[in-house]
Design an enzyme around this catalytic site. Sequence first.
Site, short mmCIF file in Angstrom:
data_model
loop_
_atom_site.label_atom_id
_atom_site.label_comp_id
_atom_site.label_asym_id
_atom_site.label_seq_id
_atom_site.Cartn_x
_atom_site.Cartn_y
_atom_site.Cartn_z
N TYR A 142 0.82 -1.22 0.00
CA TYR A 142 0.00 0.00 0.00
C TYR A 142 0.86 1.27 0.00
O TYR A 142 0.36 2.36 -0.24
CB TYR A 142 -0.95 0.03 1.21
CG TYR A 142 -1.97 -1.09 1.22
CD1 TYR A 142 -2.31 -1.77 0.05
CD2 TYR A 142 -2.60 -1.48 2.39
CE1 TYR A 142 -3.22 -2.80 0.05
CE2 TYR A 142 -3.53 -2.51 2.40
CZ TYR A 142 -3.84 -3.17 1.24
OH TYR A 142 -4.76 -4.19 1.24
N LYS A 191 4.07 -15.23 1.89
CA LYS A 191 3.97 -15.98 0.64
C LYS A 191 5.41 -16.24 0.20
O LYS A 191 5.86 -15.83 -0.87
CB LYS A 191 3.17 -15.14 -0.38
CG LYS A 191 2.78 -15.87 -1.63
CD LYS A 191 1.67 -16.89 -1.44
CE LYS A 191 1.40 -17.61 -2.75
NZ LYS A 191 0.56 -18.81 -2.59
N ASP A 223 -2.45 -18.17 1.61
CA ASP A 223 -3.61 -18.88 1.05
C ASP A 223 -4.05 -20.01 1.98
O ASP A 223 -5.25 -20.24 2.19
CB ASP A 223 -3.32 -19.39 -0.38
CG ASP A 223 -1.90 -19.91 -0.56
OD1 ASP A 223 -1.07 -19.71 0.35
OD2 ASP A 223 -1.62 -20.53 -1.60
N ASP A 247 -4.89 -7.05 6.07
CA ASP A 247 -6.12 -6.36 5.70
C ASP A 247 -7.20 -7.39 5.37
O ASP A 247 -8.34 -7.32 5.85
CB ASP A 247 -5.81 -5.47 4.48
CG ASP A 247 -6.91 -4.47 4.18
OD1 ASP A 247 -7.88 -4.41 4.95
OD2 ASP A 247 -6.79 -3.76 3.16
N ASP A 251 -10.37 -9.14 8.18
CA ASP A 251 -11.81 -9.10 7.88
C ASP A 251 -12.41 -10.50 7.89
O ASP A 251 -13.53 -10.71 8.36
CB ASP A 251 -12.05 -8.45 6.51
CG ASP A 251 -12.23 -6.95 6.62
OD1 ASP A 251 -11.86 -6.39 7.68
OD2 ASP A 251 -12.73 -6.32 5.67
#
Length: 360
Positions: A142, A191, A223, A247, A251
């Site tokens: 970001y 990852k 994942d 992020d 959620d």
Amino acid sequence: MNCKIAVIRGDGIGPEIVDATIGCLEAVAHRFGHTFKYAFPLMGGAAIDSTGVPLPQETIDECLNSDAVLLGAVGGPKWDNLATHLRPEKGLLNLRSALGLYANVRPAVLYEQLRGDSPLKPAITKKGINLVVVRELTGGIYFGPRGYRAGKYGQEAYDTEAYSKKEIERIAKVAFDVAMGRGKRVTSIDKANVLESSQLWRATVTKVAEQYPEIELSHMLVDNCAMQLVRDPSQFDVILCPNMFGDILSDEAAMITGSIGLLPSSSLGSTKLGLYEPIHGSAPDIAGTDTANPIATILAAAMMLSTSLELPKETAALEKAIKTILGKGYRTPDIYSTGNKKVSCSKMGELIALEVLNGK
Ligand code: NAD
């Protein structure tokens, strides 16, 4: 203890949930002999209406001069068409940056009394959910170099994931410190089978873990973590994530507990000053109706008591009061089901405050 709390009521349901929370904080202050002084700086839509900008300098100064910052929520349709740099949400991003807050700590807890609200099957939820996501907040994709350029197939856009060792070390320490106060297990997400930045992430987290011999550290690909959160969330204690993975996973972790109105979060930096808020937004659809659930904000206040104000007994008393009131069947409309007692936002705040005063 005397302390000063900067309270940003915000927009939409913000003032309602914050006022209910202040009632609970006052009950804590009364029972334990503290004095909490409040300042009410503006941010978001309320600040735009009154000063033309979402984050006035006075708000930053007021927050920096406080022991902690408590926020309701900001934003709403009234300000949706403003330029990005003038929108209410920009005020929050800028405040986090002005206060140097690089760690987002989000507990996701499934309350025994609300087990049926989880979208997961009972066979999974019977083992419980009690985890914390620690997300890096000011680095990664970001914030990395981005733009447009000419590519093989014409114009293309790119964003860049970049992490320094220093950024990884400081967020890893937050996660290990949080884990030391809980189940002493950290699952670090990356990852690393694909990304260079993830390989540095994994190596650095492993190195930091040497300073925490009591912590059991494991690594998990992002994942796989997304899958494990719905397969068996009870396996997690603290989940440590880079910005974008955090992020998304935070959620997901919130969703599996069933109610957006129950989850708090804190944003922390290298000082004791933290920002505490519910994870939900300003809920313009129910603003002004006194029906919002104030519990996420009251739990955010409990995180504030525990982390910035270092008051463990007071934290426990407030958390216990919430559980007791839920246990007695009181519910705001968002978590109401037949057989329970439906109460308003302000009433829920009063009940919890009274329970703090009476509880032993
Ligand atoms: P939202 O979280 O405000 O609302 C989503 C749904 O959940 C709505 O139906 C709402 O009524 C319900 N809800 C949320 N909190 C609740 C509570 N405490 N009790 C009962 N029901 C609750 O998300 P949204 O509608 O996408 O966003 C509304 C505004 O909030 C937007 O302007 C958005 O940018 C802003 N927002 C602010 C923050 C923040 O201040 N940190 C975070 C997210 C969204």
